[in-house]
Design an enzyme around this catalytic site. Sequence first.
Site, PDB file in Angstrom:
ATOM      1  N   ASN A  66       0.847  -1.204   0.000  1.00 44.10           N
ATOM      2  CA  ASN A  66       0.000   0.000   0.000  1.00 44.10           C
ATOM      3  C   ASN A  66       0.879   1.250   0.000  1.00 44.10           C
ATOM      4  O   ASN A  66       2.103   1.156   0.019  1.00 44.10           O
ATOM      5  CB  ASN A  66      -0.964  -0.021   1.186  1.00 44.10           C
ATOM      6  CG  ASN A  66      -0.218  -0.064   2.497  1.00 44.10           C
ATOM      7  OD1 ASN A  66       0.510   0.859   2.845  1.00 44.10           O
ATOM      8  ND2 ASN A  66      -0.376  -1.158   3.243  1.00 44.10           N
TER       9      ASN A  66
ATOM     10  N   ALA B 154       1.707   1.243  11.687  1.00 40.34           N
ATOM     11  CA  ALA B 154       1.914   0.561  10.404  1.00 40.34           C
ATOM     12  C   ALA B 154       0.594   0.330   9.679  1.00 40.34           C
ATOM     13  O   ALA B 154      -0.438   0.090  10.309  1.00 40.34           O
ATOM     14  CB  ALA B 154       2.619  -0.772  10.643  1.00 40.34           C
TER      15      ALA B 154
ATOM     16  N   LYS C  50       8.821 -17.180 -10.480  1.00 41.29           N
ATOM     17  CA  LYS C  50       8.048 -16.098 -11.093  1.00 41.29           C
ATOM     18  C   LYS C  50       6.855 -16.681 -11.879  1.00 41.29           C
ATOM     19  O   LYS C  50       7.050 -17.595 -12.687  1.00 41.29           O
ATOM     20  CB  LYS C  50       8.961 -15.301 -12.024  1.00 41.29           C
ATOM     21  CG  LYS C  50       8.310 -14.080 -12.591  1.00 41.29           C
ATOM     22  CD  LYS C  50       9.270 -13.301 -13.465  1.00 41.29           C
ATOM     23  CE  LYS C  50       8.517 -12.203 -14.190  1.00 41.29           C
ATOM     24  NZ  LYS C  50       9.318 -11.583 -15.222  1.00 41.29           N
TER      25      LYS C  50
HETATM   26  O1  C5P Z   1      -8.283  -2.481  11.416  1.00 43.89           O
HETATM   27  P1  C5P Z   1      -7.385  -1.390  10.916  1.00 43.89           P
HETATM   28  O2  C5P Z   1      -6.356  -1.845   9.951  1.00 43.89           O
HETATM   29  O3  C5P Z   1      -8.091  -0.161  10.449  1.00 43.89           O
HETATM   30  O4  C5P Z   1      -6.640  -0.920  12.258  1.00 43.89           O
HETATM   31  C1  C5P Z   1      -5.638   0.005  12.251  1.00 43.89           C
HETATM   32  C2  C5P Z   1      -4.757  -0.182  13.455  1.00 43.89           C
HETATM   33  O5  C5P Z   1      -4.466  -1.557  13.678  1.00 43.89           O
HETATM   34  C3  C5P Z   1      -3.417   0.461  13.242  1.00 43.89           C
HETATM   35  O6  C5P Z   1      -2.937   0.847  14.503  1.00 43.89           O
HETATM   36  C4  C5P Z   1      -2.613  -0.659  12.627  1.00 43.89           C
HETATM   37  O7  C5P Z   1      -1.224  -0.449  12.789  1.00 43.89           O
HETATM   38  C5  C5P Z   1      -3.105  -1.848  13.402  1.00 43.89           C
HETATM   39  N1  C5P Z   1      -3.060  -3.113  12.666  1.00 43.89           N
HETATM   40  C6  C5P Z   1      -2.199  -4.105  13.043  1.00 43.89           C
HETATM   41  N2  C5P Z   1      -2.191  -5.304  12.378  1.00 43.89           N
HETATM   42  C7  C5P Z   1      -3.020  -5.521  11.360  1.00 43.89           C
HETATM   43  C8  C5P Z   1      -3.897  -4.510  10.950  1.00 43.89           C
HETATM   44  C9  C5P Z   1      -3.902  -3.312  11.617  1.00 43.89           C
HETATM   45  O8  C5P Z   1      -1.415  -3.910  13.993  1.00 43.89           O
HETATM   46  N3  C5P Z   1      -2.988  -6.681  10.721  1.00 43.89           N
END
Ligand code: C5P
Length: 418
Positions: free
Chosen positions: A223, A289, A303
């Site tokens: 992303n 993150a 690949k």
């Molecule tokens: O559920 P969402 O992705 O919107 O949540 C955002 C929060 O959760 C952020 O703090 C992100 O760093 C954390 N997060 C995480 N692991 C994931 C997804 C999101 O720590 N797999």
Amino acid sequence: MSFDLSVIPHKNIILAVTGGIAAYKSAILVRRLKDYGFDVRVVMTQGAQAFITPLTFQALSGNPVHTELLDPEAEAGMGHIELARWADLILVAPASCDSIAKFANGLADDLLSTLYLATKAPVWVAPAMNQQMWAAKATQRNLQTLVEDGVHVIMPDAGEQACGDVGLGRMPEPEDLARQVAAYFHKAQRAIAEKFGLLAGKRVTITAGPTREAIDPVRYISNHSTGKMGFALAAACYAAGAKVTLVAGPVSLDTPNGVQRINVSSAMQMLDVSMDQLQQGCDIFIATAAVADYRVAQVAEHKIKKAGDELAVSLVKNPDIVATIAQQQQRPFMVGFAAETQNVEQYAAGKLVAKKLDMIACNDVSRPDIGFASDENAMTVFFAQSYHMNKRELEKASKQEISQQLVESIADALRRRL
Ligand code: C5P
């Protein structure tokens, strides 16, 4: 060793130049000290003026040069007592045998020797002289007295001397001296932050940036997260006295000064490293993150070749890192972030509860002026119910300023928890 100039506090340095051929190096020293942002005033003894003119130092320092103890004009500007108070550090470079002898014996017959007695600031001397004069018993005895009196003596370098001799007595290079002064203030500032900062002594882990989920050896899903928010927060936490580890996905940002950085690529790696940090001791966990929600179920060993018009890649859910850490028994204070495009507050507050966080900072990424790649951000912070403060609005500001406000919010909440 290099320094982040922004963390070296603004300080006043008196550079005292005494008689010696090394005085020519002091001109460059003024420059180097100014490079670190110090305000420099030069004091010259009579002897120094035989080697280099006050005008040179005036031009380089941008300040008047002080040469006389009882010059009515100078006293009207900044007299010797005022000058002694102005200094945060007095660096005598080069320090001649004569100046060292005067300091050791408490003479006060010129501006510099008077300053030495009148100041509370630390005094550093960088002796520079003929190797025989350096080795002379009287010089060594005087230096010993200075050390006992709390003066910091910078050892001279060895090498060929202007007089043709070879031995100890050369003044260290200006770059070296300026760096030592900067390091001194840097360490002093750090010690204060570690003792009195808002997050003094706290161990902070921050996840930042995107994750990369491999499809095959050359392709991945990711992303647009740049990691700027997490990196700015890492710098702010460090400045507040914390010991900071940054678990960074692939981003092209410099590691903030003083911060330990561990690079990861995938969500699974980010989780592993985060759990590791928890084991090692973590008081505050901040998840900035943008973790990929899904990873490729079966990463191709080679690949993937172009074939039909469609290609199906099966994805499986990634673990939620912040929620996983929040479920651990010895859980740190948990801070999450939420980037939303609609119902921002409602979704964020929901995540606070669902992920069992202590605090969540949310922003509206549908606004083009803030979020992701932007240097600015505006946020609303929600706290878990037990903190008895529902939410706090952080006005649009640079990510640095927002980070500072977030540090204050964390410190506030921590105070309430204790
Ligand atoms: O559920 P969402 O992705 O919107 O949540 C955002 C929060 O959760 C952020 O703090 C992100 O760093 C954390 N997060 C995480 N692991 C994931 C997804 C999101 O720590 N797999």
